[in-house]
Design an enzyme around this catalytic site. Structure first.
Site, PDB file in Angstrom:
ATOM      1  N   ASN A 257      47.239  42.578  36.633  1.00 28.75           N
ATOM      2  CA  ASN A 257      46.509  42.783  35.382  1.00 28.75           C
ATOM      3  C   ASN A 257      47.186  41.988  34.265  1.00 28.75           C
ATOM      4  OD1 ASN A 257      44.941  43.656  33.300  1.00 28.75           O
ATOM      5  ND2 ASN A 257      45.380  45.841  33.564  1.00 28.75           N
TER       6      ASN A 257
ATOM      7  N   ASN B 129      40.947  43.558  28.760  1.00 28.56           N
ATOM      8  CA  ASN B 129      39.609  43.395  29.356  1.00 28.56           C
ATOM      9  C   ASN B 129      39.345  44.384  30.493  1.00 28.56           C
ATOM     10  OD1 ASN B 129      41.009  42.447  31.570  1.00 28.56           O
ATOM     11  ND2 ASN B 129      40.471  40.297  31.281  1.00 28.56           N
ATOM     12  N   ASP B 130      40.202  45.391  30.637  1.00 26.23           N
ATOM     13  CA  ASP B 130      40.027  46.321  31.764  1.00 26.23           C
ATOM     14  C   ASP B 130      38.675  47.024  31.699  1.00 26.23           C
ATOM     15  OD1 ASP B 130      42.551  45.506  32.243  1.00 26.23           O
ATOM     16  OD2 ASP B 130      43.500  47.485  32.109  1.00 26.23           O
TER      17      ASP B 130
ATOM     18  N   GLY C 205      41.589  46.863  36.955  1.00 22.08           N
ATOM     19  CA  GLY C 205      42.001  46.066  35.794  1.00 22.08           C
ATOM     20  C   GLY C 205      42.606  44.710  36.089  1.00 22.08           C
TER      21      GLY C 205
ATOM     22  N   ASP D 205      42.888  40.777  36.972  1.00 26.10           N
ATOM     23  CA  ASP D 205      42.030  39.740  36.407  1.00 26.10           C
ATOM     24  C   ASP D 205      42.549  38.329  36.699  1.00 26.10           C
ATOM     25  OD1 ASP D 205      44.206  39.599  34.606  1.00 26.10           O
ATOM     26  OD2 ASP D 205      43.264  41.112  33.320  1.00 26.10           O
TER      27      ASP D 205
ATOM     28  N   ASP E 284      30.153  34.280  52.255  1.00 25.67           N
ATOM     29  CA  ASP E 284      30.052  35.641  52.759  1.00 25.67           C
ATOM     30  C   ASP E 284      28.897  35.764  53.761  1.00 25.67           C
ATOM     31  OD1 ASP E 284      30.839  38.466  52.409  1.00 25.67           O
ATOM     32  OD2 ASP E 284      28.822  38.710  51.590  1.00 25.67           O
TER      33      ASP E 284
ATOM     34  N   GLU F  28      31.764  33.217  57.044  1.00 23.68           N
ATOM     35  CA  GLU F  28      32.150  34.479  57.668  1.00 23.68           C
ATOM     36  C   GLU F  28      31.116  34.854  58.727  1.00 23.68           C
ATOM     37  OE1 GLU F  28      32.849  39.170  56.453  1.00 23.68           O
ATOM     38  OE2 GLU F  28      31.171  38.044  55.658  1.00 23.68           O
TER      39      GLU F  28
HETATM   40 CA    CA Z   1      42.574  43.318  32.910  1.00 24.34          CA
END
Ligand code: CA
Length: 629
Positions: A144, A149-150, A169, A171, A336, A365
């Site tokens: 984090n 920005n959490d 959180g 980033d 994906d 994948e």
């Molecule tokens: Ca954050």
């Protein structure tokens, strides 16, 4: 205070009415214009812009920009969409292409397409390759770097570290701040689980339910932060691999509130579970019913399945992938759920990327145990049904699964079990066009941590990591595996993707600095670091030839031993797994082809000199890696 007065009220009503009319006139207000930027000089000069706005389909776009031709414009089945086709000449100059949206010659709206020059060497960029080692990071769970920005106002899910499936959180800033650690560990590529906006009510941290294809989730940072990460990583010789999903979107994707047309979402926009029968994509006897249920069925109700047969959607998705390669200067894409989208579309998607970036790497994948199914998708593979794919790499799920079994099983000659099965699985490489380009891994974000797979046995986990690092292919390790992260208890994705120690304020243990790590964790981290840095220093070997000697469990003196070698023109390394509780001493003559006359070497994990004149001496329950002199 104003007193109410009939005349004044009447005036207010009139003003309100005028306001309403103005609003109606401005009803074409454009809320989406995608992509808003593009580059000059692609092989394919065509670009289609998706425009969304109230009744926008009724307006006529006009532009006047040297080198940019307006080929046409079509409203969507939903009149709130307009698709504008442009042709961009290689001679066009960077700048803002002003597009006017008109009704009866009157301009009601304007938008600008930003035309950019491409970075030097963009088309020729080299994708990740066998010389590389990939660090897979779940960004919400790693570090984090910006607690500000959490939780972001306007996005549905707030941070809550107490919930395993919640947002914690982590980033992009956290990854940028960790690049020094990643580099020193010996990784040369970073694959981040998806970063695009996932404005879902819950479980949005994993990133596989896109709600905006052109925007990084604000809880991870901004598009600019992603570019900043790419630049900072590149300065250290580390490439950036973006995780993409074209099979489905999140139920809160902006277009789900006003779908472009009934055909964009499979099964008429109603949930119908996929059968997960991957084999329907290759089965020569497949029925339409079974093929449809697999490819058009949805994963879960909150992930509407996209119909890539729609030409507008197909263009949108292909352009979006190219946009990110160019914008974030990617070194690779991890696609994906590769077999789940429309397979003709995947041929077009991979072909278009291959045409624009012939040396770029995309890894798909295809999570199955059958190598023939994995081989089907690799570029150059000749398929009996005529299917053509341009996918350079695939995740080697068959080898991962066999490695797990081989390490856990008792060594038996009959029925053959244990390391012999791993030997046989590798020998199966004859089915692949290019096995050296497969991505090999002990674990990832969707499966038990390797130490958990190995029942907590650290010696076996070391064999797994050592094997993955030294076998053909491109190794990928999951963050935290280097410090023995596990997922005890019943399978829970939120626990597999636990927070990396040291990535969050107040962490008692810090894997970045080593503070608070146990002796076993420190040892395992050092083991990983040594392994990868040796690998990094020997790229020719890792691109080189592979040899292996069949294990033989019937002979007690060699039971539990598996010997492999890597060779370049003038260098060699010998890799020996000894699963047995007893040390082994094998006549050196057997390994003449691997040694090529060399009589000494250095064991890379211990630094010990090795005398190879008489015997190959292997300690019990260990992987021995000998750099030949
Ligand atoms: Ca954050």
């Amino acid at each position: 205070m104003l007193k109410s007065h009939p005349v004044r009220l009447g005036l207010l009503a009139l003003l309100a009415l005028i306001g309403l009319c103005l609003n109606a006139r401005a009803a074409a207000a454009i809320d989406r214009f995608e992509p808003a930027s593009w580059w000059i000089g692609f092989k394919d000069p065509n670009l289609q812009i998706l425009v969304h706005g109230q009744k926008i389909g009724a307006l006529t776009p006009k532009l006047d920009y040297p080198g940019v031709k307006l080929v046409g414009a079509k409203p969507g089945a939903n009149p709130n969409y307009l698709f504008i086709d442009l042709e961009i000449s290689p001679s066009a100059k960077p700048g803002l292409v002003d597009i006017a949206f008109q009704r009866k010659g009157r301009t009601l709206e304007r938008r600008q397409l930003e035309l950019r020059a491409r970075d030097a060497g963009s088309a020729e960029r080299l994708g990740f390759a066998p010389k590389d080692a990939i660090y897979l990071i779940t960004p919400d769970r790693f570090a984090n770097g910006d607690p500000g920005n959490d939780t972001v106002r306007g996005l549905r899910e707030a941070a809550n570290r107490a919930i395993p499936g919640g947002r914690h959180g982590g980033d992009i800033e956290g990854v940028i701040q960790s690049l020094d650690y990643i580099e020193k560990m010996g990784f040369t590529q970073v694959w981040l689980n998806p970063l695009l906006e996932n404005d879902q009510p819950d479980h949005s941290y994993h990133g596989y339910a896109t709600t905006d294809f052109y925007k990084v989730d604000a809880r991870f940072g901004s598009n600019g932060d992603m570019r900043r990460l790419s630049d900072a990583a590149k300065a250290r010789g580390i490439g950036l691999i973006m995780d993409m999903i074209v099979n489905h979107v999140g139920s809160k994707h902006w277009w789900m509130a006003d779908p472009p047309g009934p055909e964009w979402i499979n099964f008429g926009g109603k949930f119908s579970q996929t059968s997960h029968l991957h084999i329907t994509q290759m089965d020569p006897y497949v029925t339409q019913r079974d093929a449809k249920q697999f490819a058009d069925g949805w994963f879960v109700e909150v992930m509407p399945d996209l119909n890539q047969r729609d030409p507008h959607l197909a263009k949108y998705l292909i352009q979006n992938s190219i946009w990110w390669i160019e914008y974030a200067q990617l070194s690779g894409i991890r696609m994906d759920t590769y077999p789940y989208p429309d397979k003709a579309f995947m041929s077009e998607w991979s072909g278009r990327i291959n045409a624009e970036y012939p040396n770029f790497t995309v890894v798909g994948e295809e999570w199955v145990r059958n190598p023939a199914m994995v081989a089907y998708w690799q570029k150059g593979h000749v398929n009996k049904d005529g299917y053509v794919s341009y996918l350079p790499s695939l995740m080697d799920f068959p080898l991962q699964d066999m490695m797990r079994q081989a390490l856990l099983e008792e060594e038996k000659q009959w029925p053959q079990s244990g390391l012999f099965k791993l030997y046989e699985a590798l020998a199966n490489d004859f089915v692949y066009t290019d096995p050296g380009r497969l991505v090999v891994f002990p674990d990832n974000h969707d499966m038990d941590r390797i130490l958990t797979q190995m029942g907590g046995d650290i010696a076996l986990a070391k064999m797994a990591l050592g094997y993955v690092a030294m076998v053909r292919g491109i190794p990928q390790f999951y963050y935290g595996t280097e410090v023995l992260m596990t997922n005890p208890g019943p399978r829970d994705d939120g626990i597999i993707r636990s927070d990396f120690p040291g990535g969050f304020a107040g962490d008692r243990v810090n894997a970045f600095t080593g503070a608070g790590l146990s002796a076993a964790q420190r040892d395992f981290q050092e083991f990983t670091r040594t392994l990868l840095n040796w690998r990094k220093a020997n790229p020719a070997l890792m691109e080189g030839r592979l040899l292996h000697y069949a294990p033989n469990a019937s002979d007690a003196s060699r039971k539990g031993v598996y010997v492999l070698a890597r060779q370049s023109a003038d260098d060699g390394v010998l890799i020996a797994i000894n699963k047995d509780n007893a040390p082994k001493s094998l006549p050196i003559g057997e390994f003449a082809q691997a040694l090529r006359g060399k009589t000494s070497g250095r064991e890379i994990l211990t630094g010990k000199p090795m005398d190879l004149t008489r015997t190959l001496d292997l300690p019990p329950r260990a992987i021995t890696i000998i750099d030949l002199d």
